[in-house]
Design a protein around this motif. Structure first.
Motif, short mmCIF file in Angstrom:
data_model
loop_
_atom_site.label_atom_id
_atom_site.label_comp_id
_atom_site.label_asym_id
_atom_site.label_seq_id
_atom_site.Cartn_x
_atom_site.Cartn_y
_atom_site.Cartn_z
N UNK A 162 -14.75 8.21 5.69
CA UNK A 162 -14.46 8.58 4.30
C UNK A 162 -13.13 8.00 3.81
N UNK A 163 -12.23 7.67 4.72
CA UNK A 163 -10.93 7.14 4.29
C UNK A 163 -11.00 5.63 4.14
N UNK A 164 -10.75 5.15 2.95
CA UNK A 164 -10.73 3.72 2.64
C UNK A 164 -9.29 3.24 2.73
N UNK A 200 -11.82 10.38 -2.15
CA UNK A 200 -11.12 10.09 -3.39
C UNK A 200 -9.65 10.49 -3.31
N UNK A 201 -9.37 11.67 -2.79
CA UNK A 201 -8.01 12.17 -2.84
C UNK A 201 -7.10 11.56 -1.78
N UNK A 202 -7.67 11.00 -0.71
CA UNK A 202 -6.85 10.41 0.34
C UNK A 202 -6.79 8.88 0.25
N UNK A 203 -7.76 8.26 -0.42
CA UNK A 203 -7.83 6.79 -0.45
C UNK A 203 -7.13 6.19 -1.66
N UNK A 204 -7.13 6.91 -2.79
CA UNK A 204 -6.53 6.37 -4.02
C UNK A 204 -5.08 6.83 -4.11
#
Length: 370
Positions: free
Chosen positions: A72-74, A346-350
């Protein structure tokens, strides 16, 4: 969905055009229908990949086309897989349910909202944060692209439909992938007991295409254009446009609901919900393509992309009923919707949008009960 920011100099978000757009067909010189030949690489967070998982499940192809799920982490190098030891690979080869729980639909189970969980961006819980790549044993999605085309220089996006025989990408365009899965070329291999479903019936094709066109540009992609806008005036224009088209979807579903109440009677709720869809009185591709955005709207897009004029649950009663009906009434939608991956991604990658990487706990519940 691996690019965070605009490709333009005016501060607006521009989505990349997919580079691989082949189809699978008996008449295709290379990509012909077969069981266990093709593989989907997806992110459970990505709405574009989500629509391919829903279609795969609806068409009974969970034992026909395998799936690998990226972490999940981009990070700065794109999407990644977890690496599996030999014992894990052998066990997955022997037991399909070990590799793909929930009837072939890979889902995660951790409740990240538990403060004791302490989920790290580099967490490596096999089959929770990610799966592995059993085909090429690659660690990065980018390696699939570069194996197909060593000169590829664009972004490495999901979904990817992979041919294990030629070791090439068939398509990375989600709209085309779901049309291919729906086309009937895999029907002979479908899971026993699969209820036949045609997501683009001829009598509704024009209506479906018209809905898809404005939903894609103004809602599916509209939330990204609002969220990734780098100038206030562009953001304000884009977020207003999103809600203008949510109003349009609400009007369609309100009219559908009123017609069904008149047909079935207001107390025949089961009969009403059995026919409650965007196009006609049946589940179609239009529902499949709108659903991933609406499912993510309250948990992510309201706060993360600043699409906060209202929520779906508070401002759009007919869209909310449609959403809950799909989620609670059909396993293909519910079991492919992973709010842990969605919120964490969303909250960790952006990091420019959320530099502290704090993941909001709400809303609760993610989807209201039906």
């Amino acid at each position: 969905m691996s690019k965070q920011w605009a490709d333009s100099t005016d501060g607006s978000f521009k989505r990349q055009v997919s580079s691989f757009q082949e189809v699978i067909s008996p008449s295709h010189p290379i990509y012909k229908p077969a069981k266990n030949r093709y593989w989907l690489y997806v992110s459970l967070a990505c709405p574009w990949a989500h629509r391919t998982l829903i279609t795969r499940a609806l068409k009974g192809l969970t034992a026909v086309i395998g799936v690998s799920v990226v972490h999940w982490h981009l990070d700065s190098e794109g999407w990644r897989f977890l690496t599996a030891d030999q014992a894990t690979r052998e066990r997955a080869d022997k037991d399909a349910s070990y590799y793909e729980p929930a009837g072939g639909i890979t889902t995660a189970t951790l409740d990240y909202s538990n403060p004791q969980a302490k989920v790290a961006n580099n967490s490596a819980r096999m089959f929770v944060d990610s799966t592995f790549d059993p085909n090429e044993q690659f660690e990065r999605l980018s390696q699939l692209y570069l194996k197909t085309d060593p000169n590829y220089r664009a972004r490495y996006t999901v979904p990817v439909l992979w041919d294990t025989q030629t070791q090439t990408i068939v398509s990375n365009e989600s709209a085309q992938i779901i049309r291919t899965l729906n086309s009937g070329v895999f029907d002979e291999f479908a899971d026993p007991g699969t209820e036949p479903i045609e997501l683009v019936p001829k009598n509704l094709e024009r209506e479906i295409d018209e809905i898809n066109a404005w939903v894609y540009d103004n809602i599916n992609n509209g939330v990204y254009k609002a969220g990734f806008a780098e100038k206030a005036d562009i953001y304000e224009k884009e977020v207003a446009n999103v809600f203008e088209h949510l109003d349009k979807a609400e009007k369609i579903l309100k009219d559908r609901h009123e017609a069904l109440v008149e047909k079935h009677g207001k107390n025949n709720i089961t009969d009403i919900l059995d026919d409650y869809f965007l196009a006609g009185n049946q589940l179609t591709e239009a529902d499949v393509r709108l659903y991933p955005t609406i499912a993510r709207f309250d948990p992510v897009y309201v706060q993360h992309f600043k699409c906060n004029l209202t929520t779906i649950r508070d401002g759009y009663p007919y869209i909310s009923l449609w959403l809950r009906n799909l989620y609670w009434g059909n396993d293909a939608f519910r079991l492919t919707t992973d709010f842990n991956h969605i919120k964490l991604h969303y909250t960790r990658s952006h990091t420019r949008l959320n530099p502290l990487g704090i993941t909001p706990l709400g809303p609760r519940p993610d989807i209201l009960q039906l």
